[in-house]
Design an enzyme around this catalytic site. Sequence first.
Site, PDB file in Angstrom:
ATOM      1  N   THR A 239      11.714   8.957   7.610  1.00 23.00           N
ATOM      2  CA  THR A 239      10.650   9.970   7.526  1.00 23.00           C
ATOM      3  C   THR A 239      10.264  10.477   8.909  1.00 23.00           C
ATOM      4  OG1 THR A 239       9.045   8.151   7.395  1.00 23.00           O
ATOM      5  CG2 THR A 239       9.658   9.237   5.331  1.00 23.00           C
TER       6      THR A 239
ATOM      7  N   ASN B 241       0.815  -1.214   0.000  1.00 20.89           N
ATOM      8  CA  ASN B 241       0.000   0.000   0.000  1.00 20.89           C
ATOM      9  C   ASN B 241       0.850   1.265   0.000  1.00 20.89           C
ATOM     10  OD1 ASN B 241      -2.524  -1.355   0.068  1.00 20.89           O
ATOM     11  ND2 ASN B 241      -2.342  -1.654   2.268  1.00 20.89           N
TER      12      ASN B 241
ATOM     13  N   HIS C 213       9.042   8.607  16.309  1.00 22.80           N
ATOM     14  CA  HIS C 213       7.803   8.438  15.566  1.00 22.80           C
ATOM     15  C   HIS C 213       7.028   7.342  16.298  1.00 22.80           C
ATOM     16  CE1 HIS C 213       4.832   8.127  12.486  1.00 22.80           C
ATOM     17  NE2 HIS C 213       5.189   6.901  12.121  1.00 22.80           N
TER      18      HIS C 213
ATOM     19  N   ASP D 183       4.040  13.259  11.402  1.00 19.24           N
ATOM     20  CA  ASP D 183       3.477  13.720  12.674  1.00 19.24           C
ATOM     21  C   ASP D 183       3.394  15.245  12.683  1.00 19.24           C
ATOM     22  OD1 ASP D 183       3.445  11.072  13.925  1.00 19.24           O
ATOM     23  OD2 ASP D 183       5.607  11.255  13.963  1.00 19.24           O
TER      24      ASP D 183
ATOM     25  N   VAL E 242      10.794   4.259   5.610  1.00 20.13           N
ATOM     26  CA  VAL E 242       9.445   4.593   6.066  1.00 20.13           C
ATOM     27  C   VAL E 242       8.828   3.487   6.917  1.00 20.13           C
ATOM     28  CG1 VAL E 242       9.043   6.058   4.054  1.00 20.13           C
ATOM     29  CG2 VAL E 242       8.282   3.685   4.001  1.00 20.13           C
ATOM     30  N   SER E 243       9.463   2.328   6.978  1.00 22.61           N
ATOM     31  CA  SER E 243       8.901   1.193   7.718  1.00 22.61           C
ATOM     32  C   SER E 243       9.011   1.426   9.231  1.00 22.61           C
ATOM     33  CB  SER E 243       9.623  -0.098   7.338  1.00 22.61           C
ATOM     34  OG  SER E 243       9.578  -0.321   5.943  1.00 22.61           O
TER      35      SER E 243
ATOM     36  N   ARG F 186       3.737   0.495  17.547  1.00 22.79           N
ATOM     37  CA  ARG F 186       4.544   0.122  16.389  1.00 22.79           C
ATOM     38  C   ARG F 186       5.654  -0.847  16.761  1.00 22.79           C
ATOM     39  NH1 ARG F 186       3.194   5.553  15.970  1.00 22.79           N
ATOM     40  NH2 ARG F 186       2.148   6.170  14.042  1.00 22.79           N
TER      41      ARG F 186
ATOM     42  N   TYR G 150      17.948  -5.926  -7.174  1.00 17.52           N
ATOM     43  CA  TYR G 150      18.788  -5.061  -6.346  1.00 17.52           C
ATOM     44  C   TYR G 150      19.986  -4.480  -7.106  1.00 17.52           C
ATOM     45  CZ  TYR G 150      16.267  -6.011  -2.028  1.00 17.52           C
ATOM     46  OH  TYR G 150      15.305  -6.055  -1.054  1.00 17.52           O
TER      47      TYR G 150
END
Length: 324
Positions: free
Chosen positions: A147, A13, A179, A152, A122-123, A92, A67
């Site tokens: 990120t 997603n 985060h 936030d 971003v994970s 998380r 890769y």
Amino acid sequence: MKSGKLVIIGAGNVGSAILNSVLRLNVVNDIVVINRNQDKARGEVLDASHTTAFVYSANTSIRVGGYEECADAKIIIITSGANITQGNNGDRMVLLEQNVAILSEVMDNITKYTRDAIVILVSNPLDVLVYVAQTRFGYPREKIIGTGTLLDTARFNKMLGDICGVDAKNVTGYVLGEHGATAFIPWNTVNIVGIAFDDFEKQFGLTEKIDKDKILRDMKTVGFDILALKGHTSSGVALSACRLVTAIMRNEKCILPVSIVLDGQYGVTDVALSLPSVISENGIERVLELPLDEKGRMELDHCVSHLKSILRTLAAGKSNASGK
């Protein structure tokens, strides 16, 4: 349009949202998607490629690859990993072991081909993964960017802008730290076009005092509200990653709150968290220290203590797994 290759690792997603969002920006001319399920990647690439026929979109090259494509990449975005689900109780960190293992495999593959590309993570859990990516693989510190609290901060600015009846882009205020659960807002640095936070009620005709605790709480939980309503989050984090892509490709030298391994800021080392940072074509040029008041400094210290305890747990688990 700038000349440069972007590699997106993961076509779920978030990865697909980043692919489609970055195409609208016209800042890269070559995009490669890497995904374990190659059919999923091919489907996303094929679908996205059709948008380049519209007048608002440049004729960007989009393809599926391996890769080895990282060798000459300018930017690599890592989105692969397990995602938060509705049963995670807003934590998380439940993804810790699984996503550290996935990240380690991804970084092993990336570093076979490059340590020059700027890597955007971003994970989740974001800050722990940034620390692992930078410290375990000998990757240049300034080229690993999480990120972090960028999304936030966008959420916070939107909430505060709505309360004051102004465009969120006129709000200057950062969410810093993790985060996650220990994120904090240094309220003494928040302003709108130079108007200090303590003057908002008078200047913007507010009839009620702004509830700082509620704003912070809502900012921390709104992602899970989105998850409960639509099943996943994608739009906000995608634009957060794209904001970094734009800043890097255009050498903006803008200031954004991103996660990086600290090397002495506020006297802190050996942990990754978000502070305002200057972003350029070279990655993170400089990490800035806001003038925190006593409360802000206490919240920063609490965040550091929390994250370092997680890193100690992770290190202990790694030692036990190796028989040490």
